[in-house]
Design an enzyme around this catalytic site. Sequence first.
Site, PDB file in Angstrom:
ATOM      1  N   GLN A   1       9.748  74.225 -57.075  1.00 24.20           N
ATOM      2  CA  GLN A   1       9.142  75.405 -56.440  1.00 24.20           C
ATOM      3  C   GLN A   1       7.656  75.225 -56.156  1.00 24.20           C
ATOM      4  OE1 GLN A   1      10.976  78.246 -59.508  1.00 24.20           O
ATOM      5  NE2 GLN A   1      10.900  79.469 -57.646  1.00 24.20           N
TER       6      GLN A   1
ATOM      7  N   CYS B   1      13.981  85.438 -57.049  1.00 23.85           N
ATOM      8  CA  CYS B   1      13.354  84.125 -57.169  1.00 23.85           C
ATOM      9  C   CYS B   1      12.032  84.130 -56.408  1.00 23.85           C
ATOM     10  CB  CYS B   1      14.295  83.076 -56.580  1.00 23.85           C
ATOM     11  SG  CYS B   1      13.654  81.401 -56.653  1.00 23.85           S
ATOM     12  N   LEU B   2      10.987  83.562 -57.015  1.00 30.14           N
ATOM     13  CA  LEU B   2       9.689  83.524 -56.331  1.00 30.14           C
ATOM     14  C   LEU B   2       9.780  82.763 -55.010  1.00 30.14           C
ATOM     15  CD1 LEU B   2       7.164  82.878 -59.260  1.00 30.14           C
ATOM     16  CD2 LEU B   2       7.679  85.039 -58.118  1.00 30.14           C
TER      17      LEU B   2
ATOM     18  N   HIS C   1      17.627  75.099 -60.126  1.00 31.34           N
ATOM     19  CA  HIS C   1      16.544  74.631 -59.248  1.00 31.34           C
ATOM     20  C   HIS C   1      16.408  73.112 -59.319  1.00 31.34           C
ATOM     21  CE1 HIS C   1      14.508  77.995 -57.377  1.00 31.34           C
ATOM     22  NE2 HIS C   1      14.411  78.667 -58.512  1.00 31.34           N
TER      23      HIS C   1
ATOM     24  N   HIS D   1      19.315  79.726 -64.098  1.00 28.95           N
ATOM     25  CA  HIS D   1      18.667  79.801 -62.778  1.00 28.95           C
ATOM     26  C   HIS D   1      17.684  78.631 -62.604  1.00 28.95           C
ATOM     27  CE1 HIS D   1      16.574  82.325 -59.517  1.00 28.95           C
ATOM     28  NE2 HIS D   1      15.718  81.357 -59.744  1.00 28.95           N
ATOM     29  N   GLU D   2      16.902  78.354 -63.647  1.00 32.18           N
ATOM     30  CA  GLU D   2      15.880  77.298 -63.550  1.00 32.18           C
ATOM     31  C   GLU D   2      16.503  75.905 -63.509  1.00 32.18           C
ATOM     32  OE1 GLU D   2      13.089  78.292 -62.678  1.00 32.18           O
ATOM     33  OE2 GLU D   2      13.365  80.381 -63.241  1.00 32.18           O
TER      34      GLU D   2
ATOM     35  N   GLY E   1      10.051  82.812 -64.589  1.00 32.71           N
ATOM     36  CA  GLY E   1      10.460  81.412 -64.686  1.00 32.71           C
ATOM     37  C   GLY E   1       9.998  80.670 -63.455  1.00 32.71           C
TER      38      GLY E   1
HETATM   39 CO    CO Z   1      13.991  80.705 -58.782  1.00 33.45          CO
END
Ligand code: CO
Length: 169
Positions: free
Chosen positions: A50, A93-94, A139, A135-136, A45
């Site tokens: 991000q 998370c990236l 963000h 989660h997204e 995701g």
């Molecule tokens: Co993330």
Amino acid sequence: MKVELITYPNKILKAKSEEIKKIDDSIIKLLDNMKEIMYKYKGIGLAAPQVGINIRVTIIDLQKNDPGFGLVEMINPEILENAGEFEEHEEGCLSVPDFYSPVPRGKYIKIKYIDRKGEERTIETDTFFSVVAQHEVDHLNGILFIDRISPLRKELFRSHRRKMHLKTG
Ligand code: CO
């Protein structure tokens, strides 16, 4: 515009993202760029903040983790219902590299969004997709998974950060 992955503690990740009023070429291009970055880093995701842009766009592709879903591109996603409790799972998370922790999440969600063609869509699910979507959407509201973990886990995160600093000088 070339977009790149940004990581904690970049302030862009803490800002609330703006709703999209019109899906123009720049949004389509952003979706394509985000897809490229997500696959490059093997994420499941990715949200626009991000890649340094505070607008309400996120993509999810669970690949082999949840075969019911392919690539889902969401513009202005909104969680309408959130119920139950997802069983213990590790989240990462990236934008928070190399750190994983359990995060309390709802099990069932109903989420509405607009796709790249401007069509309104709704997904109801209680599978892993539910966790990733929560989660997204976080963000887009400036919330990272490390903001939702227990004090003990936060302490682990802080010591992980200190170790990373030692490693990188
Ligand atoms: Co993330």
